[in-house]
Design a protein around this motif. Sequence first.
Motif, PDB file in Angstrom:
ATOM      1  N   ARG A  12      41.982  30.231  92.910  1.00  0.00           N
ATOM      2  CA  ARG A  12      42.634  30.401  91.904  1.00  0.00           C
ATOM      3  C   ARG A  12      41.549  29.949  90.880  1.00  0.00           C
ATOM      4  O   ARG A  12      40.541  29.501  91.125  1.00  0.00           O
ATOM      5  N   THR A  13      41.996  30.169  89.552  1.00  0.00           N
ATOM      6  CA  THR A  13      41.113  29.655  88.320  1.00  0.00           C
ATOM      7  C   THR A  13      40.625  28.453  88.265  1.00  0.00           C
ATOM      8  O   THR A  13      41.779  27.597  88.588  1.00  0.00           O
ATOM      9  N   ARG A  14      39.930  27.935  87.437  1.00  0.00           N
ATOM     10  CA  ARG A  14      39.759  26.463  87.248  1.00  0.00           C
ATOM     11  C   ARG A  14      41.235  26.067  86.341  1.00  0.00           C
ATOM     12  O   ARG A  14      41.708  25.151  86.674  1.00  0.00           O
ATOM     13  N   ASP A  15      41.631  26.738  85.391  1.00  0.00           N
ATOM     14  CA  ASP A  15      42.836  26.341  84.506  1.00  0.00           C
ATOM     15  C   ASP A  15      43.743  26.333  85.473  1.00  0.00           C
ATOM     16  O   ASP A  15      44.784  25.587  85.327  1.00  0.00           O
ATOM     17  N   PRO A  39      34.035  27.483  74.831  1.00  0.00           N
ATOM     18  CA  PRO A  39      34.509  28.725  74.499  1.00  0.00           C
ATOM     19  C   PRO A  39      33.935  29.827  75.731  1.00  0.00           C
ATOM     20  O   PRO A  39      34.667  30.918  75.762  1.00  0.00           O
ATOM     21  N   ASP A  40      32.847  29.671  75.826  1.00  0.00           N
ATOM     22  CA  ASP A  40      32.022  30.692  76.780  1.00  0.00           C
ATOM     23  C   ASP A  40      32.566  30.686  78.236  1.00  0.00           C
ATOM     24  O   ASP A  40      32.015  31.331  79.277  1.00  0.00           O
ATOM     25  N   GLY A  41      33.384  29.832  78.783  1.00  0.00           N
ATOM     26  CA  GLY A  41      33.837  29.396  79.939  1.00  0.00           C
ATOM     27  C   GLY A  41      33.153  28.489  80.702  1.00  0.00           C
ATOM     28  O   GLY A  41      33.730  28.193  82.088  1.00  0.00           O
ATOM     29  N   SER A  42      32.337  27.801  80.387  1.00  0.00           N
ATOM     30  CA  SER A  42      31.487  26.949  81.312  1.00  0.00           C
ATOM     31  C   SER A  42      32.307  25.405  80.820  1.00  0.00           C
ATOM     32  O   SER A  42      33.138  25.352  80.004  1.00  0.00           O
ATOM     33  N   GLY A  43      31.704  24.559  81.525  1.00  0.00           N
ATOM     34  CA  GLY A  43      32.089  23.120  81.466  1.00  0.00           C
ATOM     35  C   GLY A  43      33.147  22.899  82.701  1.00  0.00           C
ATOM     36  O   GLY A  43      32.957  23.508  83.371  1.00  0.00           O
ATOM     37  N   SER A  52      35.875  28.319  89.317  1.00  0.00           N
ATOM     38  CA  SER A  52      35.756  28.734  90.772  1.00  0.00           C
ATOM     39  C   SER A  52      34.613  29.550  91.049  1.00  0.00           C
ATOM     40  O   SER A  52      33.956  29.994  90.098  1.00  0.00           O
ATOM     41  N   ALA A  53      34.203  29.982  92.223  1.00  0.00           N
ATOM     42  CA  ALA A  53      33.230  31.031  92.528  1.00  0.00           C
ATOM     43  C   ALA A  53      33.534  32.197  91.916  1.00  0.00           C
ATOM     44  O   ALA A  53      32.500  32.876  91.445  1.00  0.00           O
ATOM     45  N   GLY A  54      34.696  32.695  91.856  1.00  0.00           N
ATOM     46  CA  GLY A  54      35.056  34.094  91.225  1.00  0.00           C
ATOM     47  C   GLY A  54      34.683  33.962  89.806  1.00  0.00           C
ATOM     48  O   GLY A  54      34.275  35.076  89.204  1.00  0.00           O
ATOM     49  N   GLU A  55      34.961  32.909  89.249  1.00  0.00           N
ATOM     50  CA  GLU A  55      34.806  32.975  87.568  1.00  0.00           C
ATOM     51  C   GLU A  55      33.310  32.842  87.365  1.00  0.00           C
ATOM     52  O   GLU A  55      32.637  33.453  86.506  1.00  0.00           O
ATOM     53  N   LEU A  56      32.572  32.287  88.168  1.00  0.00           N
ATOM     54  CA  LEU A  56      31.099  32.235  88.049  1.00  0.00           C
ATOM     55  C   LEU A  56      30.317  33.338  88.582  1.00  0.00           C
ATOM     56  O   LEU A  56      29.513  33.972  87.533  1.00  0.00           O
ATOM     57  N   ALA A  57      31.160  34.195  89.324  1.00  0.00           N
ATOM     58  CA  ALA A  57      30.459  35.386  89.722  1.00  0.00           C
ATOM     59  C   ALA A  57      30.760  36.594  88.651  1.00  0.00           C
ATOM     60  O   ALA A  57      29.650  37.464  88.274  1.00  0.00           O
ATOM     61  N   ALA A  58      31.754  36.489  88.101  1.00  0.00           N
ATOM     62  CA  ALA A  58      32.295  37.425  86.902  1.00  0.00           C
ATOM     63  C   ALA A  58      31.251  36.932  85.761  1.00  0.00           C
ATOM     64  O   ALA A  58      31.051  38.102  85.117  1.00  0.00           O
ATOM     65  N   ARG A  59      31.094  35.851  85.314  1.00  0.00           N
ATOM     66  CA  ARG A  59      30.278  35.491  84.484  1.00  0.00           C
ATOM     67  C   ARG A  59      28.797  35.924  84.479  1.00  0.00           C
ATOM     68  O   ARG A  59      28.348  36.627  83.707  1.00  0.00           O
TER      69      ARG A  59
END
Length: 129
Positions: A74-77, A97-101, A118-125
Amino acid sequence: MSSLIRHVTMDSADPYVLATFWAKVLGGSLADDDFPGDPEAVVTAAAATLLFVRNDERKTVKNRVHLDLQPQDRTRDEEVERLLSLGATLQGDHRRPDGSGWVTLLDPEGNEFCVERSAGELAARRRDR
């Protein structure tokens, strides 16, 4: 030969209650011989093995060591919302705002822990760069 970390050990006013919370967080399980009122409780999960031991001294300062969680499915949020529903409380929101943090939460006994992307969010970035 080097040493291995067998447990991450946390002092707790009620080891069984706190271990139950962390078992839900990590998708793990308590040891078969852990029961309410026990002076120790062990959570075994794919990510780590946590040992909770009774300590009657109340937590009064920030942890010197804390856990950083990375959601797997799942996402961080979404994970932050799930953890809040399990009994965590929000301590600090450090999302940018850029999704980091990250988001800093407190477990039911006030121990700080963080939720990263999440790993998925990092990969998408990385793909979007």
